[in-house]
Design a protein around this motif. Structure first.
Motif, PDB file in Angstrom:
ATOM      1  N   ARG A 194       0.843  -1.200   0.000  1.00 31.80           N
ATOM      2  CA  ARG A 194       0.000   0.000   0.000  1.00 31.80           C
ATOM      3  C   ARG A 194       0.880   1.253   0.000  1.00 31.80           C
ATOM      4  NH1 ARG A 194      -2.126  -3.703   3.493  1.00 31.80           N
ATOM      5  NH2 ARG A 194      -4.155  -4.579   2.850  1.00 31.80           N
ATOM      6  N   ILE A 195       0.579   2.134  -0.923  1.00 31.42           N
ATOM      7  CA  ILE A 195       1.355   3.359  -1.132  1.00 31.42           C
ATOM      8  C   ILE A 195       0.399   4.541  -1.120  1.00 31.42           C
ATOM      9  CG2 ILE A 195       2.885   4.586  -2.741  1.00 31.42           C
ATOM     10  CD1 ILE A 195       3.556   1.754  -3.885  1.00 31.42           C
ATOM     11  N   ALA A 196       0.806   5.642  -0.516  1.00 31.37           N
ATOM     12  CA  ALA A 196      -0.042   6.833  -0.459  1.00 31.37           C
ATOM     13  C   ALA A 196       0.701   8.047  -0.987  1.00 31.37           C
ATOM     14  CB  ALA A 196      -0.500   7.095   0.975  1.00 31.37           C
ATOM     15  N   PRO A 230      -9.831  11.774   0.847  1.00 31.31           N
ATOM     16  CA  PRO A 230      -9.911  13.218   1.086  1.00 31.31           C
ATOM     17  C   PRO A 230      -9.582  13.576   2.529  1.00 31.31           C
ATOM     18  CG  PRO A 230     -12.099  12.279   1.049  1.00 31.31           C
ATOM     19  CD  PRO A 230     -11.159  11.161   0.715  1.00 31.31           C
ATOM     20  N   GLY A 231      -8.926  14.711   2.712  1.00 27.92           N
ATOM     21  CA  GLY A 231      -8.624  15.183   4.056  1.00 27.92           C
ATOM     22  C   GLY A 231      -7.231  15.767   4.153  1.00 27.92           C
ATOM     23  N   SER A 232      -6.999  16.547   5.202  1.00 25.71           N
ATOM     24  CA  SER A 232      -5.700  17.168   5.420  1.00 25.71           C
ATOM     25  C   SER A 232      -4.698  16.148   5.928  1.00 25.71           C
ATOM     26  CB  SER A 232      -5.822  18.307   6.441  1.00 25.71           C
ATOM     27  OG  SER A 232      -4.539  18.768   6.824  1.00 25.71           O
ATOM     28  N   PHE A 261      -5.189   7.156   7.668  1.00 29.59           N
ATOM     29  CA  PHE A 261      -5.221   5.721   7.418  1.00 29.59           C
ATOM     30  C   PHE A 261      -5.203   4.945   8.741  1.00 29.59           C
ATOM     31  CE2 PHE A 261      -2.951   7.830   3.955  1.00 29.59           C
ATOM     32  CZ  PHE A 261      -3.694   7.421   2.857  1.00 29.59           C
ATOM     33  N   PRO A 262      -5.613   3.668   8.706  1.00 24.90           N
ATOM     34  CA  PRO A 262      -5.517   2.831   9.907  1.00 24.90           C
ATOM     35  C   PRO A 262      -4.061   2.645  10.331  1.00 24.90           C
ATOM     36  CG  PRO A 262      -6.977   1.840   8.275  1.00 24.90           C
ATOM     37  CD  PRO A 262      -6.277   2.977   7.595  1.00 24.90           C
ATOM     38  N   ASN A 279       3.877  12.646  13.495  1.00 25.14           N
ATOM     39  CA  ASN A 279       3.156  11.816  14.462  1.00 25.14           C
ATOM     40  C   ASN A 279       2.050  11.008  13.783  1.00 25.14           C
ATOM     41  OD1 ASN A 279       4.703  12.644  16.654  1.00 25.14           O
ATOM     42  ND2 ASN A 279       3.310  14.309  17.209  1.00 25.14           N
ATOM     43  N   ALA A 280       1.342  11.638  12.862  1.00 29.33           N
ATOM     44  CA  ALA A 280       0.275  10.932  12.151  1.00 29.33           C
ATOM     45  C   ALA A 280       0.845   9.832  11.264  1.00 29.33           C
ATOM     46  CB  ALA A 280      -0.530  11.920  11.309  1.00 29.33           C
ATOM     47  N   ARG A 281       1.915  10.149  10.547  1.00 32.44           N
ATOM     48  CA  ARG A 281       2.512   9.153   9.646  1.00 32.44           C
ATOM     49  C   ARG A 281       3.133   7.997  10.424  1.00 32.44           C
ATOM     50  NH1 ARG A 281       0.373  12.835   7.492  1.00 32.44           N
ATOM     51  NH2 ARG A 281      -1.304  11.373   7.989  1.00 32.44           N
ATOM     52  N   ALA A 282       3.679   8.280  11.599  1.00 35.48           N
ATOM     53  CA  ALA A 282       4.294   7.222  12.415  1.00 35.48           C
ATOM     54  C   ALA A 282       3.261   6.177  12.815  1.00 35.48           C
ATOM     55  CB  ALA A 282       4.943   7.831  13.653  1.00 35.48           C
ATOM     56  N   ASP A 283       2.023   6.592  13.035  1.00 37.29           N
ATOM     57  CA  ASP A 283       0.955   5.651  13.359  1.00 37.29           C
ATOM     58  C   ASP A 283       0.567   4.819  12.131  1.00 37.29           C
ATOM     59  OD1 ASP A 283       0.690   6.220  16.039  1.00 37.29           O
ATOM     60  OD2 ASP A 283      -0.875   7.727  15.740  1.00 37.29           O
ATOM     61  N   GLU A 284       0.627   5.424  10.964  1.00 33.24           N
ATOM     62  CA  GLU A 284       0.066   4.801   9.765  1.00 33.24           C
ATOM     63  C   GLU A 284       1.045   3.894   9.017  1.00 33.24           C
ATOM     64  OE1 GLU A 284      -2.829   8.657   8.866  1.00 33.24           O
ATOM     65  OE2 GLU A 284      -0.924   8.397   7.803  1.00 33.24           O
ATOM     66  N   ILE A 285       2.342   4.201   9.086  1.00 36.84           N
ATOM     67  CA  ILE A 285       3.333   3.444   8.327  1.00 36.84           C
ATOM     68  C   ILE A 285       3.730   2.179   9.085  1.00 36.84           C
ATOM     69  CG2 ILE A 285       5.688   3.519   7.370  1.00 36.84           C
ATOM     70  CD1 ILE A 285       5.334   6.445   6.843  1.00 36.84           C
ATOM     71  N   ILE A 286       3.914   1.088   8.355  1.00 34.95           N
ATOM     72  CA  ILE A 286       4.344  -0.155   8.982  1.00 34.95           C
ATOM     73  C   ILE A 286       5.783  -0.021   9.483  1.00 34.95           C
ATOM     74  CG2 ILE A 286       2.874  -1.497   7.422  1.00 34.95           C
ATOM     75  CD1 ILE A 286       5.537  -2.393   6.056  1.00 34.95           C
TER      76      ILE A 286
END
Length: 296
Positions: free
Chosen positions: A57-59, A127-129, A135-136, A198-205
Motif C-alpha cells: 500500500r502506497i499513499a 480526502p482530508g488534510s 489511514f488505519p 506523528n500521524a505518519r508514524a501511526d500509519e506506516i508499517i
C-alpha cells in the motif's frame, strides 16, 4: 486571511489548470527518479515480516490532479518491482493499492477520469488534510509527498495581530518581511511537521518509508535569497498598486498572508530528530528542491 488553509490546485484540463501548469514539479519528480530507486533498493526490506501481506500500500499525500502523481507512482512501483526481482521473489510479487490524498475540494473527478488505462494498481481516493490521521494504524508501506508540505496548515495568528511584532502590515510573505515574521512562519512549520510526523508514524508499517519532495534551499542561505522572493515581491507590489487604484482596500492587503514555507536540510534534520519517529536515510538539495527520505 486566517484559519485552516485549503487551497486546492485548479482542476480540469484547461489552460489555467494545474495539469497544464506544473512543469516545475514534474522536473523534480524526474530528477529524483534514480535516487528513489536507490533508496528503495537499499532500505525497502521486502523480506521482512512486515511485508508478509500480498498487498503493498502506497499513499501520495497532496496528490492534486494531472499527470504528475501518475508519473511519480509509476516510478515508485517500478522501483519496488525491481527490488522483488533483485531478491528473486518474482513468484511472490504483490498487488499494489495506491491511495491518492488531497483536500476534499481537490478535483478528484478529473484525477480518476485520467487514471492511466494500463495501470498495474488498484486506486482509491482519500480526502482530508495530511496534518492529521488518514489511514488505519500500520497499514501503509510507503508514503510519498511532492510539493505539498510547503503549505502550512494555517496562517500564523500573530501575522494578523496589529499589536504583535509579527504583524505583517503591507506584506504577504516572510521572504520580503522582517526576522520576526520569518520566525513566526518557522514556528508554524515546526508545529505542522511535528503533527505530520506523528500521524505518519501511526500509519506506516515498521520498516516502511517516506519520501518527501519540498521547496527548499541550502544551509546558510538567507530568507531574502529564496529563489521565489522576486515572485513574492512582484505579487506584493501588484496588490499595493491595486490599493492605490482603489480596487481593493489597505486592510485587505494587511490581512492577506501566503501560508507557504521553504525549509533547509539543517532545519529539517532538527525537526525530524526532535520528533523522533523517523530516521533520515538520505537528504539531498537539488536546485530549489529539498528531498528527505525517511524510514520508520
Amino acid at each position: 486571511m486566517s484559519g485552516n488553509v485549503e487551497f486546492p490546485m485548479n482542476g480540469g484540463d484547461g489552460a489555467n489548470s494545474y495539469s497544464k501548469n506544473s512543469r516545475y514539479q514534474v522536473e523534480a519528480i524526474n530528477l529524483v527518479k534514480e535516487m528513489i530507486k536507490e533508496a528503495i533498493a537499499k532500505n525497502f526490506d521486502v523480506t521482512s515480516p512486515s511485508f508478509s501481506s500480498n498487498t503493498i500500500r502506497i499513499a501520495d499525500l497532496g496528490c492534486s490532479v494531472g499527470p504528475n502523481t501518475f508519473i511519480a507512482m509509476k516510478n515508485i512501483l517500478e522501483a519496488i518491482e525491481w527490488r522483488y526481482h533483485s531478491k528473486n521473489l518474482t513468484s511472490e510479487m504483490p498487488e499494489f493499492q495506491l491511495f491518492f490524498n488531497d483536500h476534499a475540494y481537490n478535483d478528484f473527478n478529473t484525477l480518476f477520469t485520467t487514471l492511466p488505462p494500463d495501470r498495474q494498481y488498484f486506486a482509491a481516493g482519500v480526502p482530508g488534510s495530511f496534518y492529521g490521521r488518514l489511514f488505519p494504524k500500520s497499514s501503509i508501506h510507503l508514503m510519498y509527498s511532492s510539493f505539498a508540505l510547503q503549505w502550512l496548515s494555517k496562517v500564523p495568528e500573530e501575522l494578523l495581530d496589529n499589536g504583535s511584532l509579527a504583524w505583517n502590515k503591507g506584506k504577504i510573505h516572510y521572504t520580503i518581511a522582517s526576522k520576526e515574521i520569518a520566525d513566526v512562519y518557522a514556528a508554524q512549520f515546526a508545529k505542522d511537521m511535528d503533527t505530520f510526523f506523528n500521524a505518519r508514524a501511526d500509519e506506516i508499517i515498521v520498516g516502511g518509508m517516506m519520501i518527501l519532495i519540498m521547496p527548499g534551499f541550502a544551509d546558510g542561505v538567507q530568507y531574502s535569497q529564496d529563489p521565489s522572493c522576486p515572485f513574492f515581491y512582484a505579487f506584493n507590489q501588484s496588490l499595493l498598486d491595486m490599493v492605490k487604484l482603489g480596487m481593493i482596500n489597505e486592510d485587505e492587503v494587511d490581512s492577506f498572508n501566503l501560508p507557504l514555507y521553504a525549509t533547509s536540510p539543517k532545519e529539517m534534520t532538527k525537526l525530524v530528530e526532535r520528533n523522533g519517529c523517523f530516521n533520515i536515510e538520505r537528504m539531498e538539495v537539488f536546485a530549489d528542491y529539498n528531498i528527505p527520505l525517511l524510514q520508520s
